[in-house]
Motif scaffolding. Structure first.
Motif, short mmCIF file in Angstrom:
data_model
loop_
_atom_site.label_atom_id
_atom_site.label_comp_id
_atom_site.label_asym_id
_atom_site.label_seq_id
_atom_site.Cartn_x
_atom_site.Cartn_y
_atom_site.Cartn_z
N THR A 255 0.86 -1.18 0.00
CA THR A 255 0.00 0.00 0.00
C THR A 255 0.90 1.23 0.00
OG1 THR A 255 -1.71 -1.18 1.25
CG2 THR A 255 -1.85 1.22 1.18
N VAL A 256 0.75 2.08 -1.02
CA VAL A 256 1.65 3.22 -1.20
C VAL A 256 0.82 4.49 -1.35
CG1 VAL A 256 3.49 4.24 -2.59
CG2 VAL A 256 3.35 1.75 -2.33
N GLU A 257 1.15 5.50 -0.56
CA GLU A 257 0.60 6.84 -0.71
C GLU A 257 1.75 7.81 -0.93
OE1 GLU A 257 -1.71 7.66 2.73
OE2 GLU A 257 -3.36 6.33 2.16
N TYR A 258 1.42 8.98 -1.47
CA TYR A 258 2.48 9.93 -1.85
C TYR A 258 2.06 11.35 -1.50
CZ TYR A 258 5.49 12.76 -4.88
OH TYR A 258 6.36 13.71 -5.36
N GLU A 259 3.03 12.12 -1.01
CA GLU A 259 2.82 13.55 -0.74
C GLU A 259 4.13 14.27 -1.07
OE1 GLU A 259 1.11 17.10 0.05
OE2 GLU A 259 0.08 15.16 0.04
N PRO A 260 4.14 15.20 -2.02
CA PRO A 260 5.37 15.90 -2.38
C PRO A 260 5.93 16.69 -1.19
CG PRO A 260 3.65 16.28 -4.02
CD PRO A 260 2.99 15.65 -2.84
N SER A 261 7.25 16.81 -1.18
CA SER A 261 7.90 17.60 -0.12
C SER A 261 7.79 19.10 -0.39
CB SER A 261 9.37 17.19 0.00
OG SER A 261 10.05 17.36 -1.24
N ASP A 262 7.66 19.49 -1.66
CA ASP A 262 7.51 20.91 -1.99
C ASP A 262 6.10 21.39 -1.65
OD1 ASP A 262 10.06 20.97 -2.93
OD2 ASP A 262 9.51 20.67 -5.03
N PRO A 263 5.96 22.64 -1.25
CA PRO A 263 4.61 23.18 -1.02
C PRO A 263 3.82 23.24 -2.31
CG PRO A 263 6.26 24.93 -0.94
CD PRO A 263 7.01 23.64 -0.99
N PRO A 264 2.49 23.13 -2.24
CA PRO A 264 1.68 23.13 -3.46
C PRO A 264 1.73 24.49 -4.15
CG PRO A 264 0.29 23.28 -1.50
CD PRO A 264 1.68 23.02 -1.02
N PRO A 265 1.40 24.51 -5.44
CA PRO A 265 1.39 25.79 -6.17
C PRO A 265 0.36 26.76 -5.58
CG PRO A 265 1.34 23.94 -7.70
CD PRO A 265 1.11 23.38 -6.33
#
Length: 208
Positions: free
Chosen positions: A85-95
């Protein structure tokens, strides 16, 4: 383009021991030593879909592969399965609105057509994970489209007026705090109940 993001996992069988470690120290919970356990197999999973926001979560059962002693196994070639089970969240702040954004290298230009994958786009609106972007075509048309924020990386952050001049305001505030007029104003303010606002205004005008 960067190589495809492939997650690889190796699975070992860990024996359960109770009572203590090999060095004689006690342990409250079961001792699971996976380093010396037999190798059960490995799996690999392409993470492109979750990294580009096509899916929010990958939840898959994958067959184990690559075990060297499979021919000695009582179950033949079948070595079992493992659930990832894999989830993802970028380390950069959103645009944010006003930012200039580009597509990440994990986005396939075929999926983006007819939007030019190599262009920089202005973020006009951000609604949750969806970003509305715009660009001007070679014909001079203003084109807008929506993309998931995982597909984007900020090429240049938009600075509001307050953020742009924040450093200058901080320097000005520091200079004012160190000015001798601050002490004069403080002394004058303390005499307000005795001398009244009229005298305070006159003295402030003279010192200014």
């Amino acid at each position: 383009r960067p190589p495809r993001p492939i997650l690889m996992a190796s699975v070992y069988h860990a024996e359960r021991r109770k009572g203590g470690r090999r060095d004689g120290t006690a342990k409250d919970k079961d001792d699971r030593d996976a380093d010396e356990g037999p190798f059960l197999g490995c799996v690999s999973l392409d993470l492109t879909q979750v990294i580009t926001g096509k899916v929010l979560c990958l939840d898959e059962w994958l067959a184990l592969e690559g075990r060297g002693d499979a021919e000695n196994d009582n179950y033949g070639d079948y070595m079992g399965e493992i659930r990832l089970t894999v989830e993802y969240e970028p380390s950069d702040p959103p645009p944010r609105p006003g930012d200039l954004c580009r597509f990440t290298g994990y986005c396939d230009p075929v999926d983006l057509f007819p939007v030019p994958a190599s262009h920089a786009f202005r973020a006009d609106e951000v609604d949750g994970d969806e970003v509305t972007l715009s660009y001007t075509s070679p014909e001079g048309w203003l084109c807008t489209f929506r993309a998931h924020r995982f597909m984007l990386v900020c090429a240049r952050r938009h600075q509001a007026a307050l953020e742009r001049y924040r450093e200058g305001v901080a320097v000005l505030a520091e200079k004012v705090a160190a000015s001798p007029l601050v002490g004069v104003a403080r002394d004058t303010y303390e005499r307000v109940p005795e001398d009244g606002l009229l005298f305070l205004g006159a003295e402030a005008a003279v010192m200014g």
